[in-house]
Scaffold this motif. Sequence first.
Motif, PDB file in Angstrom:
ATOM      1  N   ARG A   1       0.820  -1.210   0.000  1.00 56.51           N
ATOM      2  CA  ARG A   1       0.000   0.000   0.000  1.00 56.51           C
ATOM      3  C   ARG A   1       0.862   1.272   0.000  1.00 56.51           C
ATOM      4  O   ARG A   1       0.530   2.253  -0.650  1.00 56.51           O
ATOM      5  CB  ARG A   1      -0.926   0.031   1.228  1.00 56.51           C
ATOM      6  CG  ARG A   1      -2.089  -0.889   1.147  1.00 56.51           C
ATOM      7  CD  ARG A   1      -3.211  -0.344   0.264  1.00 56.51           C
ATOM      8  NE  ARG A   1      -3.741   0.897   0.804  1.00 56.51           N
ATOM      9  CZ  ARG A   1      -3.832   2.044   0.109  1.00 56.51           C
ATOM     10  NH1 ARG A   1      -3.467   2.105  -1.123  1.00 56.51           N
ATOM     11  NH2 ARG A   1      -4.312   3.134   0.672  1.00 56.51           N
TER      12      ARG A   1
ATOM     13  N   TRP B   1       3.834   1.668  -1.301  1.00 58.37           N
ATOM     14  CA  TRP B   1       4.487   1.840  -2.599  1.00 58.37           C
ATOM     15  C   TRP B   1       3.519   2.087  -3.742  1.00 58.37           C
ATOM     16  O   TRP B   1       3.924   2.544  -4.809  1.00 58.37           O
ATOM     17  CB  TRP B   1       5.338   0.614  -2.942  1.00 58.37           C
ATOM     18  CG  TRP B   1       6.699   0.675  -2.332  1.00 58.37           C
ATOM     19  CD1 TRP B   1       7.159  -0.074  -1.285  1.00 58.37           C
ATOM     20  CD2 TRP B   1       7.777   1.531  -2.727  1.00 58.37           C
ATOM     21  NE1 TRP B   1       8.461   0.267  -1.005  1.00 58.37           N
ATOM     22  CE2 TRP B   1       8.859   1.244  -1.886  1.00 58.37           C
ATOM     23  CE3 TRP B   1       7.916   2.509  -3.702  1.00 58.37           C
ATOM     24  CZ2 TRP B   1      10.087   1.905  -1.991  1.00 58.37           C
ATOM     25  CZ3 TRP B   1       9.137   3.163  -3.819  1.00 58.37           C
ATOM     26  CH2 TRP B   1      10.202   2.856  -2.971  1.00 58.37           C
ATOM     27  N   ARG B   2       2.256   1.788  -3.574  1.00 57.10           N
ATOM     28  CA  ARG B   2       1.304   1.880  -4.687  1.00 57.10           C
ATOM     29  C   ARG B   2       0.091   2.735  -4.346  1.00 57.10           C
ATOM     30  O   ARG B   2      -1.033   2.317  -4.418  1.00 57.10           O
ATOM     31  CB  ARG B   2       0.870   0.477  -5.096  1.00 57.10           C
ATOM     32  CG  ARG B   2       2.001  -0.247  -5.790  1.00 57.10           C
ATOM     33  CD  ARG B   2       1.767  -1.732  -5.853  1.00 57.10           C
ATOM     34  NE  ARG B   2       2.904  -2.419  -6.420  1.00 57.10           N
ATOM     35  CZ  ARG B   2       3.985  -2.784  -5.751  1.00 57.10           C
ATOM     36  NH1 ARG B   2       4.078  -2.495  -4.471  1.00 57.10           N
ATOM     37  NH2 ARG B   2       4.972  -3.424  -6.341  1.00 57.10           N
ATOM     38  N   ARG B   3       0.378   3.975  -4.047  1.00 52.97           N
ATOM     39  CA  ARG B   3      -0.690   4.905  -3.691  1.00 52.97           C
ATOM     40  C   ARG B   3      -1.261   5.589  -4.921  1.00 52.97           C
ATOM     41  O   ARG B   3      -2.354   6.084  -4.897  1.00 52.97           O
ATOM     42  CB  ARG B   3      -0.174   5.938  -2.704  1.00 52.97           C
ATOM     43  CG  ARG B   3       0.274   5.263  -1.406  1.00 52.97           C
ATOM     44  CD  ARG B   3       0.558   6.233  -0.322  1.00 52.97           C
ATOM     45  NE  ARG B   3      -0.473   7.206  -0.111  1.00 52.97           N
ATOM     46  CZ  ARG B   3      -1.537   7.034   0.670  1.00 52.97           C
ATOM     47  NH1 ARG B   3      -1.716   5.896   1.296  1.00 52.97           N
ATOM     48  NH2 ARG B   3      -2.425   8.005   0.821  1.00 52.97           N
ATOM     49  N   GLY B   4      -0.488   5.658  -5.993  1.00 49.24           N
ATOM     50  CA  GLY B   4      -0.952   6.310  -7.201  1.00 49.24           C
ATOM     51  C   GLY B   4      -0.503   7.761  -7.305  1.00 49.24           C
ATOM     52  O   GLY B   4      -0.859   8.463  -8.245  1.00 49.24           O
ATOM     53  N   PHE B   5       0.275   8.212  -6.357  1.00 49.36           N
ATOM     54  CA  PHE B   5       0.804   9.580  -6.327  1.00 49.36           C
ATOM     55  C   PHE B   5       2.305   9.422  -6.102  1.00 49.36           C
ATOM     56  O   PHE B   5       2.742   9.087  -5.012  1.00 49.36           O
ATOM     57  CB  PHE B   5       0.120  10.346  -5.192  1.00 49.36           C
ATOM     58  CG  PHE B   5       0.520  11.787  -5.055  1.00 49.36           C
ATOM     59  CD1 PHE B   5       0.403  12.672  -6.111  1.00 49.36           C
ATOM     60  CD2 PHE B   5       0.981  12.265  -3.841  1.00 49.36           C
ATOM     61  CE1 PHE B   5       0.748  13.999  -5.969  1.00 49.36           C
ATOM     62  CE2 PHE B   5       1.331  13.587  -3.679  1.00 49.36           C
ATOM     63  CZ  PHE B   5       1.213  14.455  -4.746  1.00 49.36           C
ATOM     64  N   LYS B   6       3.099   9.621  -7.161  1.00 48.39           N
ATOM     65  CA  LYS B   6       4.504   9.235  -7.164  1.00 48.39           C
ATOM     66  C   LYS B   6       5.302   9.787  -5.984  1.00 48.39           C
ATOM     67  O   LYS B   6       6.088   9.071  -5.376  1.00 48.39           O
ATOM     68  CB  LYS B   6       5.147   9.658  -8.487  1.00 48.39           C
ATOM     69  CG  LYS B   6       6.500   9.044  -8.711  1.00 48.39           C
ATOM     70  CD  LYS B   6       6.493   7.578  -8.416  1.00 48.39           C
ATOM     71  CE  LYS B   6       6.875   6.733  -9.567  1.00 48.39           C
ATOM     72  NZ  LYS B   6       6.897   5.315  -9.230  1.00 48.39           N
TER      73      LYS B   6
ATOM     74  N   ASP C   1       4.392   7.835  -3.017  1.00 52.19           N
ATOM     75  CA  ASP C   1       4.938   6.479  -3.154  1.00 52.19           C
ATOM     76  C   ASP C   1       6.395   6.430  -2.712  1.00 52.19           C
ATOM     77  O   ASP C   1       6.800   5.527  -1.968  1.00 52.19           O
ATOM     78  CB  ASP C   1       4.885   5.994  -4.612  1.00 52.19           C
ATOM     79  CG  ASP C   1       3.492   5.722  -5.121  1.00 52.19           C
ATOM     80  OD1 ASP C   1       2.543   5.728  -4.327  1.00 52.19           O
ATOM     81  OD2 ASP C   1       3.366   5.501  -6.341  1.00 52.19           O
TER      82      ASP C   1
ATOM     83  N   ASP D   1      -4.265  10.750  -0.678  1.00 51.17           N
ATOM     84  CA  ASP D   1      -2.888  11.109  -1.031  1.00 51.17           C
ATOM     85  C   ASP D   1      -2.557  12.580  -0.816  1.00 51.17           C
ATOM     86  O   ASP D   1      -1.536  12.897  -0.208  1.00 51.17           O
ATOM     87  CB  ASP D   1      -2.604  10.768  -2.496  1.00 51.17           C
ATOM     88  CG  ASP D   1      -2.555   9.282  -2.746  1.00 51.17           C
ATOM     89  OD1 ASP D   1      -2.260   8.524  -1.808  1.00 51.17           O
ATOM     90  OD2 ASP D   1      -2.810   8.876  -3.889  1.00 51.17           O
ATOM     91  N   GLN D   2      -3.366  13.459  -1.373  1.00 45.26           N
ATOM     92  CA  GLN D   2      -3.052  14.887  -1.293  1.00 45.26           C
ATOM     93  C   GLN D   2      -3.024  15.382   0.146  1.00 45.26           C
ATOM     94  O   GLN D   2      -2.182  16.220   0.494  1.00 45.26           O
ATOM     95  CB  GLN D   2      -4.052  15.703  -2.128  1.00 45.26           C
ATOM     96  CG  GLN D   2      -3.929  15.472  -3.612  1.00 45.26           C
ATOM     97  CD  GLN D   2      -2.598  15.927  -4.195  1.00 45.26           C
ATOM     98  OE1 GLN D   2      -1.948  16.832  -3.674  1.00 45.26           O
ATOM     99  NE2 GLN D   2      -2.176  15.294  -5.263  1.00 45.26           N
TER     100      GLN D   2
END
Length: 95
Positions: free
Chosen positions: A19, A21-26, A29, A59-60
């Motif tokens: 989770r 590493w793969r949040r979708g927001f580099k 991540d 993420d934000q």
Amino acid sequence: MTEARNENRLARERKLSFRAWRRGFKEADIILGNYADDRLSTMTEEELDIFEVLIEVPDQDLYGWIIERDPTPDEFKSVIMNELNQYYKKAYTKL
């Protein structure tokens, strides 16, 4: 019973690492993934609980708290959040 507990712990660490590493927001991540790689194996169960809650935050929002662009809400302030603030500052010196 200890062996089963260790297996459960390792499974939980793998899930949290995935989770992170793969949040979708580099940017998130990179920070969370590297932090997870460095810290998950040494976290207490309580710290794992805190980290698990944090990685469910959008993420934000989480990224804003990590880089201290936005104040961290009181309910998310913790030793793990403090570590992430410091980790971010060190992580970007490595890039």
